[in-house]
Motif scaffolding. Structure first.
Motif, PDB file in Angstrom:
ATOM      1  N   UNK A  83      24.745  43.656  24.954  1.00 57.14           N
ATOM      2  CA  UNK A  83      24.523  43.262  26.166  1.00 57.14           C
ATOM      3  C   UNK A  83      24.856  44.079  27.318  1.00 57.14           C
ATOM      4  N   UNK A  84      25.937  44.830  27.240  1.00 56.82           N
ATOM      5  CA  UNK A  84      26.400  45.936  28.531  1.00 56.82           C
ATOM      6  C   UNK A  84      25.168  46.829  28.506  1.00 56.82           C
ATOM      7  N   UNK A  85      24.739  47.490  27.324  1.00 53.88           N
ATOM      8  CA  UNK A  85      23.996  48.496  27.342  1.00 53.88           C
ATOM      9  C   UNK A  85      22.502  48.104  27.686  1.00 53.88           C
ATOM     10  N   UNK A  86      21.966  47.049  27.228  1.00 53.05           N
ATOM     11  CA  UNK A  86      20.832  46.476  27.892  1.00 53.05           C
ATOM     12  C   UNK A  86      20.865  46.362  29.316  1.00 53.05           C
ATOM     13  N   UNK A  87      21.886  45.624  29.908  1.00 60.53           N
ATOM     14  CA  UNK A  87      21.991  45.902  31.347  1.00 60.53           C
ATOM     15  C   UNK A  87      21.892  47.039  31.989  1.00 60.53           C
ATOM     16  N   UNK A  88      22.647  48.101  31.596  1.00 61.22           N
ATOM     17  CA  UNK A  88      22.804  49.339  32.070  1.00 61.22           C
ATOM     18  C   UNK A  88      21.370  50.191  31.974  1.00 61.22           C
ATOM     19  N   UNK A 135      19.770  31.322  29.750  1.00 61.48           N
ATOM     20  CA  UNK A 135      20.880  31.179  28.891  1.00 61.48           C
ATOM     21  C   UNK A 135      20.516  30.948  27.532  1.00 61.48           C
ATOM     22  N   UNK A 136      19.464  30.985  27.026  1.00 63.75           N
ATOM     23  CA  UNK A 136      18.926  30.766  25.710  1.00 63.75           C
ATOM     24  C   UNK A 136      17.912  31.928  25.138  1.00 63.75           C
ATOM     25  N   UNK A 137      17.283  32.234  26.127  1.00 65.42           N
ATOM     26  CA  UNK A 137      16.217  33.217  25.803  1.00 65.42           C
ATOM     27  C   UNK A 137      16.992  34.638  25.126  1.00 65.42           C
ATOM     28  N   UNK A 138      16.380  35.215  24.183  1.00 61.21           N
ATOM     29  CA  UNK A 138      16.935  36.216  23.331  1.00 61.21           C
ATOM     30  C   UNK A 138      17.510  37.248  24.222  1.00 61.21           C
ATOM     31  N   UNK A 139      16.952  37.816  24.905  1.00 71.84           N
ATOM     32  CA  UNK A 139      17.247  38.921  25.821  1.00 71.84           C
ATOM     33  C   UNK A 139      17.645  38.575  27.371  1.00 71.84           C
ATOM     34  N   UNK A 140      17.035  37.692  27.995  1.00 73.24           N
ATOM     35  CA  UNK A 140      17.678  37.327  29.247  1.00 73.24           C
ATOM     36  C   UNK A 140      19.045  36.976  28.866  1.00 73.24           C
ATOM     37  N   UNK A 141      19.462  35.926  28.122  1.00 73.54           N
ATOM     38  CA  UNK A 141      21.146  35.591  27.953  1.00 73.54           C
ATOM     39  C   UNK A 141      22.003  36.953  27.827  1.00 73.54           C
ATOM     40  N   UNK A 142      21.518  37.721  27.220  1.00 74.49           N
ATOM     41  CA  UNK A 142      22.336  39.151  27.169  1.00 74.49           C
ATOM     42  C   UNK A 142      22.510  39.900  28.534  1.00 74.49           C
ATOM     43  N   UNK A 143      21.462  39.988  29.083  1.00 74.89           N
ATOM     44  CA  UNK A 143      21.479  40.613  30.459  1.00 74.89           C
ATOM     45  C   UNK A 143      22.232  39.910  31.312  1.00 74.89           C
ATOM     46  N   UNK A 144      22.033  38.594  31.572  1.00 76.04           N
ATOM     47  CA  UNK A 144      22.795  37.673  32.327  1.00 76.04           C
ATOM     48  C   UNK A 144      24.136  37.528  32.125  1.00 76.04           C
ATOM     49  N   UNK A 156      33.850  46.012  30.041  1.00 72.52           N
ATOM     50  CA  UNK A 156      34.752  45.509  29.266  1.00 72.52           C
ATOM     51  C   UNK A 156      35.261  43.803  29.109  1.00 72.52           C
ATOM     52  N   UNK A 157      34.890  43.155  30.420  1.00 77.61           N
ATOM     53  CA  UNK A 157      34.778  41.871  30.240  1.00 77.61           C
ATOM     54  C   UNK A 157      33.806  40.912  29.558  1.00 77.61           C
ATOM     55  N   UNK A 158      32.494  41.871  29.486  1.00 76.30           N
ATOM     56  CA  UNK A 158      31.465  41.377  28.908  1.00 76.30           C
ATOM     57  C   UNK A 158      31.676  41.448  27.357  1.00 76.30           C
TER      58      UNK A 158
END
Length: 322
Positions: A83-88, A135-144, A156-158
């Motif tokens: 999640x954090x690495x995809x967002x960054x 909140x369900x789609x595989x990648x969208x939920x991780x980014x959000x 870190x909170x992620x």
């Protein structure tokens, strides 16, 4: 060593409509037995600008390959790492991330194998993991989850938010999570709950999440615990820096946009309130009718930590809230 990808990955991310996904997503793709119909999907999609490095698929594809290698024995654990690495890596505004067509393209043309790897049940991965709500789609939920639970540049909170699947499955759906102090206060309560060793923490997380959502709205919590205004220019600078940024580190958390941290005083106010809600919220354990023992008659009898002295449910709220 990179994993062999049994289909051609487009060099750029693009936009793919829900209708195109519904037309081309087959049960064979959902089970991992068929490759995506690349020619048809590319014809149906619109590529994003090729002059912006942030839309290149290679860095994202590499992250997904690493995740599948590292976490093949514990696939749910991949969420907290990815999640954090995809967002960054996919740096964008919330408005851009709100376009479901981008996530459709990522799931159908860039990494359908990851969707199946992460979400395949007994037979198939549900269609909503390819194209569905944020909140369900595989990648969208991780980014959000990374966007909504990060504290400015601190991811870190992620990791805490991804440590229990109920946070992703339930808490991420709440509108009040858009309010940053609410998100951080909930995480503080969740962290205390998890570290206390209470059995089935997900049941308590679902209960307090529902109670927090019922007790107020983003507007109400913003009155109780005002947030600082977002530093929009700093976010835009972080997005623009992607052109020169190195790939995210696999063993060290990246830094997010330095667009302002959540005020500690605002978090503390809400933590006191949410701890009270945690004690009073009915816990509905999966598979049976809840009993009085689920929450106890008093803080001393409850299976969850007792609240600190502070905000009470009614006494300390504005009159228009009660």
């Amino acid at each position: 060593m990179p994993r062999a990808v049994p289909f051609d990955v487009p060099p750029l991310l693009g936009l793919l409509t829900d209708a195109a996904v519904a037309k081309h997503l087959s049960r064979g793709m959902q089970s991992g037995q068929e490759n995506p119909p690349q020619v048809a999907l590319r014809k149906a999609s619109t590529p994003l600008p090729d002059d912006e490095t942030r839309w290149r698929t290679a860095p994202v594809r590499e992250l997904l390959d690493v995740a599948m290698t590292r976490f093949d024995d514990n696939r749910t654990a991949a969420d907290g790492w990815l999640a954090p690495r995809l967002h960054a890596t996919l740096r964008m505004t919330r408005a851009e991330a709100g376009d479901g067509r981008l996530w459709n393209h990522l799931a159908m043309l860039v990494a359908p194998d990851y969707v199946v790897w992460r979400h395949k049940g007994a037979e198939i991965a549900q269609s909503s993991r390819f194209s569905g709500p944020h909140y369900t789609q595989c990648f969208s939920r991780l980014w959000w989850v990374a966007e909504l639970f990060r504290d400015g540049p601190d991811y870190r909170p992620v990791e805490i938010a991804c440590s229990v699947q109920d946070i992703l499955n339930t808490t991420l759906r709440l509108d009040v999570i858009d309010h940053r102090p609410t998100a951080q206060a909930l995480l503080a309560v969740f962290k205390s709950l998890i570290s206390s060793g209470v059995p089935r923490p997900g049941d308590h997380i679902n209960a307090v999440s529902s109670a927090v959502n019922t007790a107020g709205s983003t507007l109400i919590y913003d009155v109780l615990a005002p947030d600082n205004p977002p530093l929009v220019e700093d976010l835009q600078d972080w997005i623009a820096d992607m052109a020169e940024a190195p790939a995210v580190h696999w063993d060290r958390l990246p830094e997010g946009p330095n667009d302002g941290r959540v005020p500690r005083t605002a978090i503390d106010v809400l933590v006191s309130f949410f701890e009270k809600l945690l004690v009073e919220a009915p816990v509905r354990r999966r598979g049976r009718v809840p009993t009085r023992e689920d929450v106890g008659d008093s803080p001393q009898q409850s299976a969850v930590p007792a609240p600190r002295e502070g905000v009470s449910l009614a006494k300390d709220l504005p009159s228009w809230m009660t």
